[in-house]
Scaffold this motif. Structure first.
Motif, PDB file in Angstrom:
ATOM      1  N   LYS A 106       0.734  -1.016   0.028  1.00  0.00           N
ATOM      2  CA  LYS A 106       0.274  -0.069   0.002  1.00  0.00           C
ATOM      3  C   LYS A 106       1.082   1.389  -0.069  1.00  0.00           C
ATOM      4  O   LYS A 106       2.147   1.276   0.236  1.00  0.00           O
ATOM      5  CB  LYS A 106      -0.969   0.055   1.152  1.00  0.00           C
ATOM      6  CG  LYS A 106      -0.212   0.514   2.488  1.00  0.00           C
ATOM      7  CD  LYS A 106      -1.295   0.818   3.601  1.00  0.00           C
ATOM      8  CE  LYS A 106      -0.811   1.065   4.767  1.00  0.00           C
ATOM      9  NZ  LYS A 106      -1.652   1.779   5.652  1.00  0.00           N
ATOM     10  N   PHE A 107       0.416   2.100  -0.604  1.00  0.00           N
ATOM     11  CA  PHE A 107       1.271   3.671  -0.765  1.00  0.00           C
ATOM     12  C   PHE A 107       0.180   4.627  -0.381  1.00  0.00           C
ATOM     13  O   PHE A 107      -1.000   4.728  -0.856  1.00  0.00           O
ATOM     14  CB  PHE A 107       1.759   3.706  -2.015  1.00  0.00           C
ATOM     15  CG  PHE A 107       2.398   2.274  -2.553  1.00  0.00           C
ATOM     16  CD1 PHE A 107       3.575   2.092  -2.441  1.00  0.00           C
ATOM     17  CD2 PHE A 107       1.320   1.390  -3.052  1.00  0.00           C
ATOM     18  CE1 PHE A 107       4.488   1.025  -2.765  1.00  0.00           C
ATOM     19  CE2 PHE A 107       2.359   0.100  -3.657  1.00  0.00           C
ATOM     20  CZ  PHE A 107       3.623   0.029  -3.262  1.00  0.00           C
ATOM     21  N   GLU A 108       0.725   5.901  -0.004  1.00  0.00           N
ATOM     22  CA  GLU A 108       0.253   7.165   0.003  1.00  0.00           C
ATOM     23  C   GLU A 108       0.403   7.830  -1.255  1.00  0.00           C
ATOM     24  O   GLU A 108       1.648   7.938  -1.726  1.00  0.00           O
ATOM     25  CB  GLU A 108       0.618   7.859   1.255  1.00  0.00           C
ATOM     26  CG  GLU A 108      -0.419   9.411   1.409  1.00  0.00           C
ATOM     27  CD  GLU A 108       0.025  10.173   2.603  1.00  0.00           C
ATOM     28  OE1 GLU A 108      -0.185  11.244   2.356  1.00  0.00           O
ATOM     29  OE2 GLU A 108       0.554   9.295   3.418  1.00  0.00           O
ATOM     30  N   ILE A 109      -0.361   8.549  -1.875  1.00  0.00           N
ATOM     31  CA  ILE A 109      -0.199   9.516  -3.104  1.00  0.00           C
ATOM     32  C   ILE A 109      -0.381  10.992  -2.555  1.00  0.00           C
ATOM     33  O   ILE A 109      -1.397  11.649  -1.745  1.00  0.00           O
ATOM     34  CB  ILE A 109      -1.234   9.393  -4.190  1.00  0.00           C
ATOM     35  CG1 ILE A 109      -1.144   7.859  -4.629  1.00  0.00           C
ATOM     36  CG2 ILE A 109      -0.835  10.312  -5.265  1.00  0.00           C
ATOM     37  CD1 ILE A 109      -2.009   7.646  -5.773  1.00  0.00           C
ATOM     38  N   GLY A 110       0.737  11.745  -2.430  1.00  0.00           N
ATOM     39  CA  GLY A 110       0.742  13.172  -2.293  1.00  0.00           C
ATOM     40  C   GLY A 110       0.760  13.818  -3.530  1.00  0.00           C
ATOM     41  O   GLY A 110       1.304  13.235  -4.493  1.00  0.00           O
ATOM     42  N   TYR A 111       0.662  15.251  -3.353  1.00  0.00           N
ATOM     43  CA  TYR A 111       0.731  16.041  -4.664  1.00  0.00           C
ATOM     44  C   TYR A 111       0.696  17.479  -4.460  1.00  0.00           C
ATOM     45  O   TYR A 111       0.140  17.691  -3.534  1.00  0.00           O
ATOM     46  CB  TYR A 111      -0.344  15.847  -5.823  1.00  0.00           C
ATOM     47  CG  TYR A 111      -1.862  15.481  -5.223  1.00  0.00           C
ATOM     48  CD1 TYR A 111      -2.492  16.740  -4.805  1.00  0.00           C
ATOM     49  CD2 TYR A 111      -2.320  14.074  -4.849  1.00  0.00           C
ATOM     50  CE1 TYR A 111      -3.869  16.544  -4.335  1.00  0.00           C
ATOM     51  CE2 TYR A 111      -3.534  14.157  -3.995  1.00  0.00           C
ATOM     52  CZ  TYR A 111      -4.318  15.211  -3.947  1.00  0.00           C
ATOM     53  OH  TYR A 111      -5.517  14.995  -3.446  1.00  0.00           O
TER      54      TYR A 111
END
Length: 192
Positions: A106-111
């Motif tokens: 699992k991963f977090e997406i930031g932007y």
């Protein structure tokens, strides 16, 4: 069996309809520095969720950051990705996969997006493309987006990219001035 992420082979650059999305490289600091300077007033509106934007930085700091992110991409500890317009090569911002758990995976997406290019759907396009990359190349089972409840532009990106709101974490973060902030948690699940 645990995955050794450093042994995974996957592209360090890919494209969407309007964007080139790639890992940082030596020499990217100038473009990032210029975009951050342009955007600091907007970024600093959300100090609890963007603490890195509160610090002063110069061109050397930006270049150092890009080189550090390049090394992290290689060792798979953080997959920062820079975003460029295909048509002009203009740097528009950054995204990527952080807070990784390779066991699930699992991963977090930031932007973030430079201020002059807000409102064109570029970050939603990047999030959709990075999500596809994560599911296809990293075998992701879960992707997450955390957004300050007051940052409507950020959580609208999550909703437009078809992430589901899973909850509101009340008083989850604190501003430098001591104000408690709420955080929205969005997720997208593989094959859902």
């Amino acid at each position: 069996m645990a995955i050794n992420p450093i042994l995974l082979d996957f592209p360090d650059q890919f494209e969407s309809k309007r964007l080139i999305i790639r890992s940082p490289r030596a020499g990217d600091g100038l473009a990032m520095h210029e975009a951050k300077l342009e955007s600091m007033n907007d970024l600093r509106r959300y100090p609890a969720s963007l603490p890195w934007a509160m610090r002063e930085f110069d061109l050397a700091d930006a270049e150092s950051y890009c080189r550090k992110c390049q090394a992290e991409f290689i060792d798979r500890s953080n997959l920062t990705m820079l975003l460029f317009l295909k048509e002009t090569g203009q740097f528009i911002g950054a995204s990527g996969l952080t807070r990784m758990n390779w066991e699930i995976p699992k991963f977090e997406i930031g932007y973030w997006c430079r201020t002059s290019l807000h409102g064109h759907g570029l970050i939603t396009e990047a999030v959709n493309t990075i999500s596809e990359f994560a599911f296809e190349h990293l075998n992701a089972k879960r992707l997450e987006i955390f957004s300050d409840d007051l940052n409507a532009a950020s959580w609208r990106v999550a909703e437009k990219a078809r992430f589901q709101l899973e909850g509101l974490l009340k008083n989850e973060r604190i501003d430098p001035n001591g104000t408690l902030r709420n955080t929205r948690v969005y997720a997208k699940i593989a094959n859902a």
